[in-house]
Write a protein that holds these residues in place. Structure first.
Motif, PDB file in Angstrom:
ATOM      1  N   PHE A  64      33.605  42.582 -27.873  1.00  0.00           N
ATOM      2  CA  PHE A  64      34.504  43.468 -26.905  1.00  0.00           C
ATOM      3  C   PHE A  64      35.692  43.971 -27.989  1.00  0.00           C
ATOM      4  N   GLN A  65      36.166  43.419 -29.145  1.00  0.00           N
ATOM      5  CA  GLN A  65      37.055  44.042 -29.737  1.00  0.00           C
ATOM      6  C   GLN A  65      36.503  45.271 -30.461  1.00  0.00           C
ATOM      7  N   ALA A  66      35.308  44.824 -31.069  1.00  0.00           N
ATOM      8  CA  ALA A  66      34.660  45.776 -31.979  1.00  0.00           C
ATOM      9  C   ALA A  66      34.147  47.165 -31.158  1.00  0.00           C
ATOM     10  N   TYR A  67      33.699  46.795 -29.977  1.00  0.00           N
ATOM     11  CA  TYR A  67      33.235  47.914 -29.166  1.00  0.00           C
ATOM     12  C   TYR A  67      33.661  47.723 -27.791  1.00  0.00           C
ATOM     13  N   PRO A  68      35.061  48.600 -27.588  1.00  0.00           N
ATOM     14  CA  PRO A  68      35.948  48.658 -26.232  1.00  0.00           C
ATOM     15  C   PRO A  68      34.996  49.013 -25.424  1.00  0.00           C
ATOM     16  N   LEU A  69      34.090  49.836 -25.430  1.00  0.00           N
ATOM     17  CA  LEU A  69      33.126  50.468 -24.421  1.00  0.00           C
ATOM     18  C   LEU A  69      32.566  49.392 -23.868  1.00  0.00           C
ATOM     19  N   ALA A  70      32.135  48.239 -24.266  1.00  0.00           N
ATOM     20  CA  ALA A  70      31.418  47.030 -23.733  1.00  0.00           C
ATOM     21  C   ALA A  70      32.359  46.693 -22.502  1.00  0.00           C
ATOM     22  N   GLY A  71      33.424  46.299 -22.938  1.00  0.00           N
ATOM     23  CA  GLY A  71      34.550  46.008 -21.776  1.00  0.00           C
ATOM     24  C   GLY A  71      34.682  47.111 -20.737  1.00  0.00           C
ATOM     25  N   ILE A  72      34.501  48.470 -20.989  1.00  0.00           N
ATOM     26  CA  ILE A  72      34.860  49.185 -20.003  1.00  0.00           C
ATOM     27  C   ILE A  72      33.457  49.298 -19.141  1.00  0.00           C
ATOM     28  N   LEU A  73      32.384  49.372 -19.623  1.00  0.00           N
ATOM     29  CA  LEU A  73      31.208  49.185 -18.871  1.00  0.00           C
ATOM     30  C   LEU A  73      31.033  47.975 -18.087  1.00  0.00           C
ATOM     31  N   LEU A  74      31.586  46.789 -18.558  1.00  0.00           N
ATOM     32  CA  LEU A  74      31.968  45.623 -17.539  1.00  0.00           C
ATOM     33  C   LEU A  74      32.647  46.005 -16.307  1.00  0.00           C
ATOM     34  N   GLN A  75      33.972  46.717 -16.533  1.00  0.00           N
ATOM     35  CA  GLN A  75      34.783  47.040 -15.486  1.00  0.00           C
ATOM     36  C   GLN A  75      33.889  48.121 -14.350  1.00  0.00           C
ATOM     37  N   LEU A  76      33.408  48.974 -15.128  1.00  0.00           N
ATOM     38  CA  LEU A  76      32.459  49.874 -14.229  1.00  0.00           C
ATOM     39  C   LEU A  76      31.544  49.286 -13.442  1.00  0.00           C
ATOM     40  N   CYS A  77      30.697  48.331 -13.890  1.00  0.00           N
ATOM     41  CA  CYS A  77      29.617  47.520 -13.338  1.00  0.00           C
ATOM     42  C   CYS A  77      30.195  46.658 -12.154  1.00  0.00           C
ATOM     43  N   GLY A  78      31.228  45.893 -12.717  1.00  0.00           N
ATOM     44  CA  GLY A  78      31.854  45.379 -11.447  1.00  0.00           C
ATOM     45  C   GLY A  78      32.251  46.084 -10.295  1.00  0.00           C
ATOM     46  N   GLY A  79      33.050  47.086 -10.821  1.00  0.00           N
ATOM     47  CA  GLY A  79      33.433  47.964  -9.609  1.00  0.00           C
ATOM     48  C   GLY A  79      32.561  48.433  -8.744  1.00  0.00           C
ATOM     49  N   LEU A  80      31.221  48.768  -9.249  1.00  0.00           N
ATOM     50  CA  LEU A  80      30.207  49.067  -8.372  1.00  0.00           C
ATOM     51  C   LEU A  80      29.391  48.186  -7.550  1.00  0.00           C
ATOM     52  N   TYR A  81      29.437  47.184  -8.241  1.00  0.00           N
ATOM     53  CA  TYR A  81      28.858  45.775  -7.462  1.00  0.00           C
ATOM     54  C   TYR A  81      29.646  45.503  -6.432  1.00  0.00           C
ATOM     55  N   PHE A  82      30.996  45.205  -6.587  1.00  0.00           N
ATOM     56  CA  PHE A  82      32.015  44.764  -5.669  1.00  0.00           C
ATOM     57  C   PHE A  82      32.063  45.779  -4.295  1.00  0.00           C
ATOM     58  N   LEU A  83      32.074  46.975  -4.959  1.00  0.00           N
ATOM     59  CA  LEU A  83      32.082  47.984  -3.836  1.00  0.00           C
ATOM     60  C   LEU A  83      30.889  48.003  -2.904  1.00  0.00           C
ATOM     61  N   TYR A  84      29.412  47.453  -3.665  1.00  0.00           N
ATOM     62  CA  TYR A  84      28.465  47.490  -2.972  1.00  0.00           C
ATOM     63  C   TYR A  84      28.537  46.513  -1.717  1.00  0.00           C
ATOM     64  N   ILE A  85      29.066  45.146  -2.537  1.00  0.00           N
ATOM     65  CA  ILE A  85      29.171  44.318  -1.413  1.00  0.00           C
ATOM     66  C   ILE A  85      30.096  44.664  -0.197  1.00  0.00           C
ATOM     67  N   GLY A  86      31.215  45.002  -0.610  1.00  0.00           N
ATOM     68  CA  GLY A  86      32.033  45.570   0.453  1.00  0.00           C
ATOM     69  C   GLY A  86      31.508  46.626   1.539  1.00  0.00           C
ATOM     70  N   ILE A  87      30.615  47.594   0.979  1.00  0.00           N
ATOM     71  CA  ILE A  87      30.244  48.486   1.861  1.00  0.00           C
ATOM     72  C   ILE A  87      28.954  47.862   2.736  1.00  0.00           C
TER      73      ILE A  87
END
Length: 212
Positions: A64-87
């Motif tokens: 995660f430190q070497a590739y910050p994009l990995a952490g960002i992708l986790l944020q985006l995937c988490g957001g999409l999945y939580f939004l899916y459950i909510g909808i």
């Protein structure tokens, strides 16, 4: 080693007892589905904890430190999945009426409930930060990597006991009868909370992506 483990376990238990996405996922399934599905979902959460602690013990923090994009992708995937459950929950609430909750709730198989619990943990960036902090505390206290890795089943076992207990508690006849009286409102609240978490994770992820 034991005192360090106890301190980490105390912090872990306190975090797991507090209401959050895991709590919402378990209680929602316990009320609208079945005790078996809720316990299977708790097992999925425990599996996710086992994976996170093991990953951080083996050095995923460096990734995660070497590739910050990995952490960002986790944020985006988490957001999409939580939004899916909510909808899904919000849409389900529109079709609910007293005494008809279980008929309108889409049945979850044991494996489906387990996968949902696993995904709720693995796509939650806050969970990743929590387990990163716990493993950092353990390694900072002088434990070797294998000692930190030994905490993985401890954290997973704690998760299963706590969330499994929530699953049993909220699947009792008393809890279900109370839920049936206000099912649509509760599902709407659950859906709204998951939706808000999803939107927040997406906003954070997009904000970080713009800074790269």
């Amino acid at each position: 080693m034991y005192s360090v483990f106890l301190a980490a376990l105390a912090a872990t238990v306190a975090a797991q007892l507090a209401p959050g996405p895991n709590f919402l996922a378990v209680t929602g399934v316990a009320l609208s589905q079945s005790r078996k599905a809720a316990v299977c979902l708790a097992a999925g959460i425990a599996s996710g904890v086992l994976l996170w602690v093991s990953a951080f013990a083996l050095g995923i923090s460096a990734l995660f430190q070497a590739y910050p994009l990995a952490g960002i992708l986790l944020q985006l995937c988490g957001g999409l999945y939580f939004l899916y459950i909510g909808i899904k929950a919000i849409r389900s609430s529109r079709h609910m009426s007293a005494g008809q909750v279980r008929q309108f709730s889409t049945p979850l198989s044991s494996s489906g409930a387990w996968r949902r619990g696993l995904l709720v943990v693995l796509t939650n960036p806050k969970a990743a930060l929590m387990w990163a902090a716990v493993t950092a505390f353990l390694s900072g206290s002088g434990l070797p990597p294998e000692g930190v890795l030994a905490f993985a089943p401890v954290g997973a076992g704690s998760a299963f006991v706590i969330y499994g207990s929530y699953g049993v508690l909220f699947s009792t006849p008393v809890a279900i009868r109370a839920y049936n009286r206000v099912a649509s409102q509760i599902e709407l609240v659950f859906g709204g909370l998951f939706g808000l978490l999803g939107i927040r994770f997406l906003a954070d992820g997009i904000g970080q992506l713009r800074q790269i």
